[in-house]
Write an enzyme that holds these catalytic residues in place. Structure first.
Site, PDB file in Angstrom:
ATOM      1  N   PRO A  10       0.784  -1.231   0.000  1.00 32.85           N
ATOM      2  CA  PRO A  10       0.000   0.000   0.000  1.00 32.85           C
ATOM      3  C   PRO A  10       0.819   1.284   0.000  1.00 32.85           C
ATOM      4  CG  PRO A  10      -0.175  -1.153   2.100  1.00 32.85           C
ATOM      5  CD  PRO A  10       0.504  -2.081   1.156  1.00 32.85           C
ATOM      6  N   ASN A  11       0.353   2.191  -0.814  1.00 27.77           N
ATOM      7  CA  ASN A  11       0.881   3.554  -0.946  1.00 27.77           C
ATOM      8  C   ASN A  11       2.192   3.647  -1.714  1.00 27.77           C
ATOM      9  OD1 ASN A  11      -1.228   4.949   0.482  1.00 27.77           O
ATOM     10  ND2 ASN A  11      -0.440   3.971   2.326  1.00 27.77           N
ATOM     11  N   ARG A  18       5.586  12.120  -3.216  1.00 26.17           N
ATOM     12  CA  ARG A  18       5.377  12.698  -1.882  1.00 26.17           C
ATOM     13  C   ARG A  18       6.507  12.223  -0.972  1.00 26.17           C
ATOM     14  NH1 ARG A  18       0.290  10.492   1.076  1.00 26.17           N
ATOM     15  NH2 ARG A  18       1.963   9.736   2.373  1.00 26.17           N
ATOM     16  N   TYR A  23      11.388   8.710   1.282  1.00 26.28           N
ATOM     17  CA  TYR A  23      11.345   7.634   0.284  1.00 26.28           C
ATOM     18  C   TYR A  23      12.070   7.962  -1.028  1.00 26.28           C
ATOM     19  CZ  TYR A  23       7.809   5.952   3.533  1.00 26.28           C
ATOM     20  OH  TYR A  23       7.160   5.527   4.660  1.00 26.28           O
ATOM     21  N   ASN A  73       8.119  -5.588  -0.742  1.00 25.70           N
ATOM     22  CA  ASN A  73       7.939  -4.491   0.206  1.00 25.70           C
ATOM     23  C   ASN A  73       6.446  -4.434   0.550  1.00 25.70           C
ATOM     24  OD1 ASN A  73       7.674  -2.190   1.692  1.00 25.70           O
ATOM     25  ND2 ASN A  73       8.942  -0.918   0.362  1.00 25.70           N
ATOM     26  N   ALA A  76       3.047  -0.860   4.996  1.00 28.30           N
ATOM     27  CA  ALA A  76       2.535  -0.896   6.377  1.00 28.30           C
ATOM     28  C   ALA A  76       1.975  -2.268   6.762  1.00 28.30           C
ATOM     29  CB  ALA A  76       1.474   0.181   6.564  1.00 28.30           C
ATOM     30  N   GLU A  97      12.433  -9.408   2.054  1.00 24.56           N
ATOM     31  CA  GLU A  97      11.648  -8.205   2.342  1.00 24.56           C
ATOM     32  C   GLU A  97      12.547  -6.976   2.216  1.00 24.56           C
ATOM     33  OE1 GLU A  97       8.524  -8.323   5.182  1.00 24.56           O
ATOM     34  OE2 GLU A  97       9.361  -6.637   6.304  1.00 24.56           O
ATOM     35  N   HIS A  99      12.588  -2.719   2.774  1.00 19.59           N
ATOM     36  CA  HIS A  99      12.003  -1.442   3.187  1.00 19.59           C
ATOM     37  C   HIS A  99      12.934  -0.340   2.729  1.00 19.59           C
ATOM     38  CE1 HIS A  99       8.776  -3.152   5.464  1.00 19.59           C
ATOM     39  NE2 HIS A  99       9.633  -4.044   5.934  1.00 19.59           N
ATOM     40  N   ARG A 106      12.539   4.432  13.027  1.00 18.74           N
ATOM     41  CA  ARG A 106      11.293   5.211  12.947  1.00 18.74           C
ATOM     42  C   ARG A 106      10.389   4.874  14.153  1.00 18.74           C
ATOM     43  NH1 ARG A 106       8.926   4.962   7.028  1.00 18.74           N
ATOM     44  NH2 ARG A 106       7.786   6.762   7.852  1.00 18.74           N
TER      45      ARG A 106
END
Ligand code: CA2
Length: 141
Positions: A10-11, A18, A23, A73, A76, A97, A99, A106
């Site tokens: 997601p996203n 953004r 990112y 990835n 969330a 995985e 990120h 974070r």
């Protein structure tokens, strides 16, 4: 030729549009072009979804085919999804995985990854290069 699936959760379709300080400024499409350029002998399948069930369906579809590895990835969903954890385990496909950000530096809720716990390895905090390192690790290229 190795078949590698690159899955984004997601996203991540918003990459480069953004939050460049977290990112970076490259888009998902830049990522795909970069991987194809650097690994010309890998057959990539790229898939992004904002929906947990759709990602579960994709992993299960890959498990029925001839996928040699997944670069994943989960966004969330890494921190929340037992369903994706079960899909990875059930697929028997070696999964790394990735990120983009360092999830350990974070918020506390990002420190644990259900999906990372059942992955072959986890790369975090190296930006989009993480996808390249994961591909290299899965293919030996
Ligand atoms: O660092 C990563 O790659 C994450 O998987 C990104 C997720 C976050 O929830 C994870 O904790 C860590 C968020 C993806 C949001 O991506 C965007 C990218 C550009 C603009 C907006 C969102």
């Amino acid at each position: 030729m190795k078949n590698i699936a690159v899955l984004n959760g997601p996203n991540l379709d918003r990459l480069g549009k953004r939050d460049p300080e977290i990112y970076g400024s490259q888009t998902l499409s830049d990522l795909e072009t970069g991987l194809r350029d650097v690994f010309p002998s890998v057959a990539f399948e790229f898939y992004q979804s904002n929906h947990e069930g759709a990602l579960v369906d994709k992993i299960s579809e890959l498990a029925e085919g001839s996928c040699d590895g997944i670069v994943f990835n989960p966004g969330a969903y890494s921190h929340t999804s037992i369903a994706l954890r079960d899909a990875i385990t059930g697929s028997k496909i070696p999964t790394i995985e990735v990120h983009i950000s360092n999830i350990h530096g974070r918020e506390r809720f990002r420190h644990h990854s259900h999906t990372g716990a059942v992955s072959k390895g986890v790369i975090a905090g190296l930006g989009l290069a993480g996808y390249h390192f994961a591909t290299q690790a899965l293919t030996g290229d």
